[in-house]
Scaffold this motif. Structure first.
Motif, mmCIF file in Angstrom:
data_model
loop_
_atom_site.group_PDB
_atom_site.id
_atom_site.type_symbol
_atom_site.label_atom_id
_atom_site.label_comp_id
_atom_site.label_asym_id
_atom_site.label_seq_id
_atom_site.Cartn_x
_atom_site.Cartn_y
_atom_site.Cartn_z
ATOM 1 N N LEU A 1 -6.446 -4.081 3.870
ATOM 2 C CA LEU A 1 -6.387 -3.663 5.279
ATOM 3 C C LEU A 1 -7.343 -4.478 6.153
ATOM 4 N N ALA A 2 -8.491 -4.942 5.485
ATOM 5 C CA ALA A 2 -9.414 -5.775 6.256
ATOM 6 C C ALA A 2 -8.724 -7.070 6.666
ATOM 7 N N ILE A 3 -7.919 -7.638 5.743
ATOM 8 C CA ILE A 3 -7.177 -8.864 6.068
ATOM 9 C C ILE A 3 -6.149 -8.574 7.169
ATOM 10 N N SER B 1 1.156 6.451 8.906
ATOM 11 C CA SER B 1 1.828 5.455 9.761
ATOM 12 C C SER B 1 0.792 4.453 10.201
ATOM 13 N N PHE B 2 1.019 3.200 9.855
ATOM 14 C CA PHE B 2 0.135 2.124 10.324
ATOM 15 C C PHE B 2 0.805 1.482 11.530
ATOM 16 N N HIS B 3 0.056 1.475 12.659
ATOM 17 C CA HIS B 3 0.588 0.878 13.891
ATOM 18 C C HIS B 3 -0.231 -0.353 14.215
ATOM 19 N N PHE C 1 -6.289 4.077 -8.662
ATOM 20 C CA PHE C 1 -5.451 3.083 -7.952
ATOM 21 C C PHE C 1 -6.144 1.743 -8.045
ATOM 22 N N ASP C 2 -5.428 0.788 -8.494
ATOM 23 C CA ASP C 2 -5.956 -0.562 -8.630
ATOM 24 C C ASP C 2 -6.201 -1.155 -7.241
ATOM 25 N N GLY C 3 -7.160 -2.085 -7.162
ATOM 26 C CA GLY C 3 -7.351 -2.746 -5.858
ATOM 27 C C GLY C 3 -8.807 -3.014 -5.581
ATOM 28 N N THR C 4 -9.057 -3.841 -4.536
ATOM 29 C CA THR C 4 -10.430 -4.206 -4.191
ATOM 30 C C THR C 4 -10.851 -3.720 -2.806
ATOM 31 N N GLY C 5 -9.916 -3.292 -2.022
ATOM 32 C CA GLY C 5 -10.266 -2.812 -0.667
ATOM 33 C C GLY C 5 -10.313 -3.925 0.363
ATOM 34 N N ILE C 6 -9.638 -5.051 0.090
ATOM 35 C CA ILE C 6 -9.649 -6.143 1.072
ATOM 36 C C ILE C 6 -8.383 -6.152 1.923
ATOM 37 N N PHE D 1 -13.668 -4.400 1.508
ATOM 38 C CA PHE D 1 -13.951 -3.735 0.229
ATOM 39 C C PHE D 1 -14.161 -2.227 0.360
ATOM 40 N N GLN D 2 -13.581 -1.657 1.398
ATOM 41 C CA GLN D 2 -13.701 -0.215 1.581
ATOM 42 C C GLN D 2 -12.488 0.454 0.950
ATOM 43 N N ARG D 3 -12.751 1.389 0.013
ATOM 44 C CA ARG D 3 -11.672 2.052 -0.709
ATOM 45 C C ARG D 3 -11.939 3.543 -0.740
ATOM 46 N N LEU D 4 -10.876 4.283 -0.913
ATOM 47 C CA LEU D 4 -11.055 5.732 -0.960
ATOM 48 C C LEU D 4 -10.881 6.259 -2.393
ATOM 49 N N LYS E 1 -12.801 3.650 8.463
ATOM 50 C CA LYS E 1 -13.452 3.057 7.285
ATOM 51 C C LYS E 1 -12.510 2.155 6.482
ATOM 52 N N ILE E 2 -11.271 2.560 6.314
ATOM 53 C CA ILE E 2 -10.349 1.839 5.419
ATOM 54 C C ILE E 2 -10.067 0.413 5.861
ATOM 55 N N PHE E 3 -10.419 0.095 7.179
ATOM 56 C CA PHE E 3 -10.159 -1.277 7.623
ATOM 57 C C PHE E 3 -11.351 -2.200 7.351
ATOM 58 N N ASN F 1 0.835 -1.210 0.000
ATOM 59 C CA ASN F 1 0.000 0.000 0.000
ATOM 60 C C ASN F 1 0.867 1.257 0.000
ATOM 61 N N ALA F 2 1.962 1.218 0.787
ATOM 62 C CA ALA F 2 2.848 2.383 0.862
ATOM 63 C C ALA F 2 3.428 2.704 -0.518
ATOM 64 N N LEU F 3 3.685 1.649 -1.301
ATOM 65 C CA LEU F 3 4.226 1.878 -2.654
ATOM 66 C C LEU F 3 3.113 2.355 -3.589
ATOM 67 N N LYS F 4 1.902 1.693 -3.386
ATOM 68 C CA LYS F 4 0.778 2.016 -4.284
ATOM 69 C C LYS F 4 0.326 3.466 -4.082
ATOM 70 N N TYR F 5 0.195 3.861 -2.804
ATOM 71 C CA TYR F 5 -0.328 5.202 -2.525
ATOM 72 C C TYR F 5 0.811 6.199 -2.288
ATOM 73 N N ARG F 6 1.813 6.098 -3.132
ATOM 74 C CA ARG F 6 2.972 6.987 -3.030
ATOM 75 C C ARG F 6 2.630 8.340 -3.628
ATOM 76 N N ILE G 1 0.668 9.678 -0.017
ATOM 77 C CA ILE G 1 -0.324 10.752 -0.141
ATOM 78 C C ILE G 1 -1.080 11.007 1.149
ATOM 79 N N GLY G 2 -1.074 10.043 2.054
ATOM 80 C CA GLY G 2 -1.745 10.232 3.344
ATOM 81 C C GLY G 2 -3.233 9.976 3.247
ATOM 82 N N ILE G 3 -3.906 10.009 4.395
ATOM 83 C CA ILE G 3 -5.336 9.689 4.469
ATOM 84 C C ILE G 3 -6.007 10.739 5.340
ATOM 85 N N ASP G 4 -7.170 11.167 4.899
ATOM 86 C CA ASP G 4 -7.955 12.105 5.711
ATOM 87 C C ASP G 4 -8.425 11.369 6.970
HETATM 88 P P1 ADP Z 1 -6.981 -1.316 -1.796
HETATM 89 O O1 ADP Z 1 -5.552 -0.914 -1.651
HETATM 90 O O2 ADP Z 1 -7.148 -2.544 -2.542
HETATM 91 O O3 ADP Z 1 -7.855 -0.209 -2.135
HETATM 92 P P2 ADP Z 1 -6.820 -1.597 1.045
HETATM 93 O O4 ADP Z 1 -7.725 -2.231 1.990
HETATM 94 O O5 ADP Z 1 -5.421 -2.054 1.033
HETATM 95 O O6 ADP Z 1 -7.468 -1.736 -0.374
HETATM 96 O O7 ADP Z 1 -6.839 -0.061 1.304
HETATM 97 C C1 ADP Z 1 -8.052 0.620 1.537
HETATM 98 C C2 ADP Z 1 -7.881 2.052 1.224
HETATM 99 O O8 ADP Z 1 -7.034 2.674 2.147
HETATM 100 C C3 ADP Z 1 -7.206 2.313 -0.026
HETATM 101 O O9 ADP Z 1 -8.177 2.388 -1.100
HETATM 102 C C4 ADP Z 1 -6.515 3.628 0.170
HETATM 103 O O10 ADP Z 1 -7.386 4.668 -0.210
HETATM 104 C C5 ADP Z 1 -6.241 3.652 1.563
HETATM 105 N N1 ADP Z 1 -4.838 3.355 1.845
HETATM 106 C C6 ADP Z 1 -4.338 2.166 2.210
HETATM 107 N N2 ADP Z 1 -3.002 2.266 2.436
HETATM 108 C C7 ADP Z 1 -2.668 3.585 2.191
HETATM 109 C C8 ADP Z 1 -1.429 4.301 2.276
HETATM 110 N N3 ADP Z 1 -0.303 3.715 2.612
HETATM 111 N N4 ADP Z 1 -1.472 5.617 1.957
HETATM 112 C C9 ADP Z 1 -2.630 6.200 1.600
HETATM 113 N N5 ADP Z 1 -3.804 5.574 1.536
HETATM 114 C C10 ADP Z 1 -3.832 4.273 1.828
#
Ligand code: ADP
Length: 687
Positions: A652-654, A677-679, A645-650, A636-639, A631-633, A589-594, A622-625
């Motif tokens: 962080l739930a996993i 920062s994910f803790h 950004f490719d992905g299904t939103g599973i 299938f929850q995605r922002l 919600k992101i956990f 995710n850190a690489l994807k949401y760079r 890019i960070g998260i509001d």
């Molecule tokens: P996916 O990556 O498949 O969308 P995730 O469950 O991994 O699903 O992530 C859920 C959402 O959380 C992402 O759609 C993204 O918007 C946000 N997210 C996750 N990791 C990051 C991160 N490192 N930086 C910014 N946003 C993130």
């Protein structure tokens, strides 16, 4: 309240005792004083009578001697008494009879004085001026006459002259007189005088001192007529005793006894100094007062020691009482049952909570055997052997025992489940009893059972749910494959004949099926978390991070990312595959949401927090509001949309499921535009 009055009693008793003691001494001293003065008066009066007798004898002797002498002269008118041996012999015998106190002399008609026998025709001295001579010339005083004491012109000694006239016609002798030598009289009376400062006096009826022992102050010949002693006492009666305070004559106070002689115009007085009389009284009083002072001091000291000891005792008793009260308050207030037993296991005390728990509010269990009272049977009703009872065992070996889920028995016969602690009470290393502290765990057991039931239900429904998800996703893929293969067949077989629109529709349908397939795969993955066939193992998180990076190597290279981790990451109990997946999701995710404007930087670190490790995966993406932190956990929850950004939103739930299965927590902190920062926490494995 009774205790301070004990001390007051001691003080009161002591005070009374001392009052009685000193009262007795005062009374004794007062009565002794008066008794002594009374007995002294009697003694003094007896002494005065004796002195009176002696004086009477002395003057009688003098008078007799003079009369006998005159008689001789009358009988021997022709003989000169100065030279006649018979007269000389008579005078000698008279002097001898008075033991030398009386000296008989002759006085010529013209006043010349002669010894007997006469040694010279010339007189020894002229005494015509003396009162005892003159008295015989005057008819009123002629006769037996006691003169003023005087100093002899011949011998130079003090004496009392006593004279009578000699009426022998033609004779030369006018009078004879007796000189009573004061020194010699003094010797006789000295023995009688009250010692040490008493005095004996002889006075003429006109108050003139004839004699006094002890002599002194030139008192002889002086008259006391006119003094209070004379005027108010001696001259007023023929005998008596009076007290003279001595102020008039400047002497110490005296007790004076006096008698007027019947035969002669004379008084005798005997005086004793009151101080002297009181010597024995003073000595006895002093001794008694000294003893009383010593007794007073001793009793005061003894009483103060006693009072102090009593006070100490009272303080100790008060403290003991307070300690008892405090202990009782604590025992009464305690919510736990507390029961004391002696070495034989008999109840010595029991607090209200214990009575309540065991239904012993009315009965008095003190003295009864604790085990037989409430611990006699097992929950199934079979007898509980005394030897197996933890309380009995503690009484035997002195060890403290903590026992859970024992069963005590209520007096009504209902079981009372308890947790108990039995502690030994020792005295000089030997066990003298035990204290049993217990609490009723019926409610807790009920709550635990409720919880266990709920947990079991939850586990079952979870299992059902997972089973359902697994089966559903597994079984869903089959029709999905069918849809996508028939859509592919449709495209292959009729693709040439179809319009562009129809081709697009077919492509949408294939995409949809492919996406659905991915979603089902993801769901399957999610439901599989925690169902690994592998047992728990010690997983080094450093290894897991490295494996995840190896899996992501192509992406890391492609994005130009820098991934760093702490050299020392902890080892935890878990499943390696799942932990690798956890890091792979987070780093991926850190690489994807760079941030497109900078090379991605990812760091993995860990720190200790109490009983947990806190692991952090931080990036500069890019960070998260903060509105979406929870919600992101979700599944299938995605922002973001898939085109961005490719992905299904599973992912962080996993991650969340993996962490929670391991007993931890996961959360995110982020500064939008700067990174996230994910803790997550993981329990520290016991050493
Ligand atoms: P996916 O990556 O498949 O969308 P995730 O469950 O991994 O699903 O992530 C859920 C959402 O959380 C992402 O759609 C993204 O918007 C946000 N997210 C996750 N990791 C990051 C991160 N490192 N930086 C910014 N946003 C993130």
């Amino acid at each position: 309240m009774t205790r301070p009055s004990n001390r007051r009693l001691v003080v009161g008793l002591l005070g009374t005792l001392l009052l009685v003691l000193w009262g007795f001494i005062g009374y004794w001293s007062w009565s002794q004083y008066h008794r002594l003065l009374a007995s002294s008066t009697v003694l003094l009066e007896q002494l005065t009578s004796a002195v009176e007798e002696q004086t009477l004898r002395l003057f009688k002797q003098a008078e007799t001697s003079l009369i006998v002498s005159r008689h001789w002269m009358a009988g021997h008118p022709t003989e000169d008494p100065g030279t006649a041996p018979t007269f000389t012999a008579l005078v000698d015998s008279l002097r001898g009879a008075s033991e030398g106190m009386l000296d008989i002399r002759m006085v010529g008609r013209n006043g010349g004085l002669f010894y007997i026998p006469k040694r010279s025709p010339k007189p020894l001295a002229d005494v015509s001026d003396r009162d005892y001579y003159k008295a015989q010339l005057t008819p009123a005083t002629r006769g037996f006459f006691i003169g003023n004491p005087l100093v002899s012109r011949v011998t130079g000694k003090w004496g009392i002259p006593v004279s009578i006239p000699v009426d022998v016609a033609g004779g030369d002798v006018g009078i004879v007189f007796v000189a009573m030598e004061l020194d010699r009289i003094a010797k006789t009376f000295e023995a009688e005088r009250p010692k040490p400062d008493g005095a004996i006096s002889i006075m003429r009826a006109d108050g003139t001192f004839l004699f006094r022992v002890p002599a002194g102050n030139n008192i002889i010949g002086q008259s006391i007529a006119g003094t209070p002693s004379w005027d108010q006492n001696i001259s007023q009666s023929s005998r008596g005793t009076y007290y003279s305070d001595g102020t008039a004559v400047g002497t110490p106070p005296k007790l004076v006894s006096f008698i007027r002689l019947k035969e002669y115009p004379l008084y005798v007085t005997v005086a004793a100094e009151v101080d002297d009389l009181l010597i024995p009284w003073r000595r006895e009083t002093f001794t008694l007062v000294s003893i009383a002072v010593v007794m007073t001091l001793l009793s005061v000291v003894a009483a103060s020691i006693l009072l102090r000891a009593m006070k100490g005792g009272e303080i100790a008793q008060r403290e003991t009482e307070r300690a008892h009260r405090d202990a009782k308050l604590i025992l009464d207030a305690a919510g736990d049952g507390i029961c004391g037993v002696d070495a034989s296991g008999a109840v010595t005390f029991i607090n209200p909570a214990a009575r309540r728990m065991l239904g012993l509010m009315a009965a008095d269990p003190v003295g009864r055997n604790f085990h037989l009272l409430c611990h006699h049977s097992h929950p199934d009703g079979s007898p509980y052997a005394g030897a197996d009872c933890p309380v009995t065992q503690t009484l035997t070996d002195g060890q403290t025992r903590e026992v859970h889920q024992e069963t005590f028995w209520h007096s009504t016969g209902r079981p009372v489940p308890v947790d108990l602690v039995a502690s030994a009470v020792t005295d000089e290393d030997s066990v003298v009893g035990a204290v049993v502290v217990f609490h009723d765990i019926a409610e807790r057991i009920k709550a635990e059972q409720r919880l266990a039931r709920q947990a079991a239900e939850l586990a079952r429904s979870n299992a059902d749910l997972e089973q359902f998800a697994y089966i559903a996703s597994h079984d869903l893929r089959e029709p999905l494959r069918q849809v996508s293969s028939y859509v592919s067949l449709l495209e292959r077989r009729y693709g040439e004949q179809l319009e562009q629109d129809a081709k697009d529709f077919i492509a949408f349908a294939r995409d949809g099926a492919a996406r659905m397939n991915q979603l089902v795969i993801d769901l399957l993955d999610f439901s599989r978390v925690g169902h690994s066939a592998q047992p728990l193992e010690q997983v080094a998180l450093g290894r897991a991070v490295d494996d995840a990076c190896a899996n992501l190597a192509a992406r890391i290279t492609e994005t130009g990312a820098r991934v760093v981790r702490d050299d020392e990451l902890p080892v935890v109990a878990g499943n390696t595959g799942e932990l690798v997946r956890l890091f792979q999701n987070l780093i991926g995710n850190a690489l994807k949401y760079r941030d497109p404007d900078r090379d991605p930087e990812v760091s993995v670190s860990a720190r200790r927090d109490g009983t947990n490790w806190v692991v952090t995966v931080a990036d500069n993406g890019i960070g998260i509001d903060s509105a979406y932190f929870d919600k992101i956990f979700g599944i299938f929850q995605r922002l973001h949309t898939r085109d961005k950004f490719d992905g299904t939103g599973i992912g962080l739930a996993i991650c969340k499921k993996i962490i929670e299965q391991m007993g931890g927590n996961i959360w995110v902190e982020s500064d939008p535009g700067r990174g996230s920062s994910f803790h997550f926490t993981l329990p520290i494995a016991p050493a």
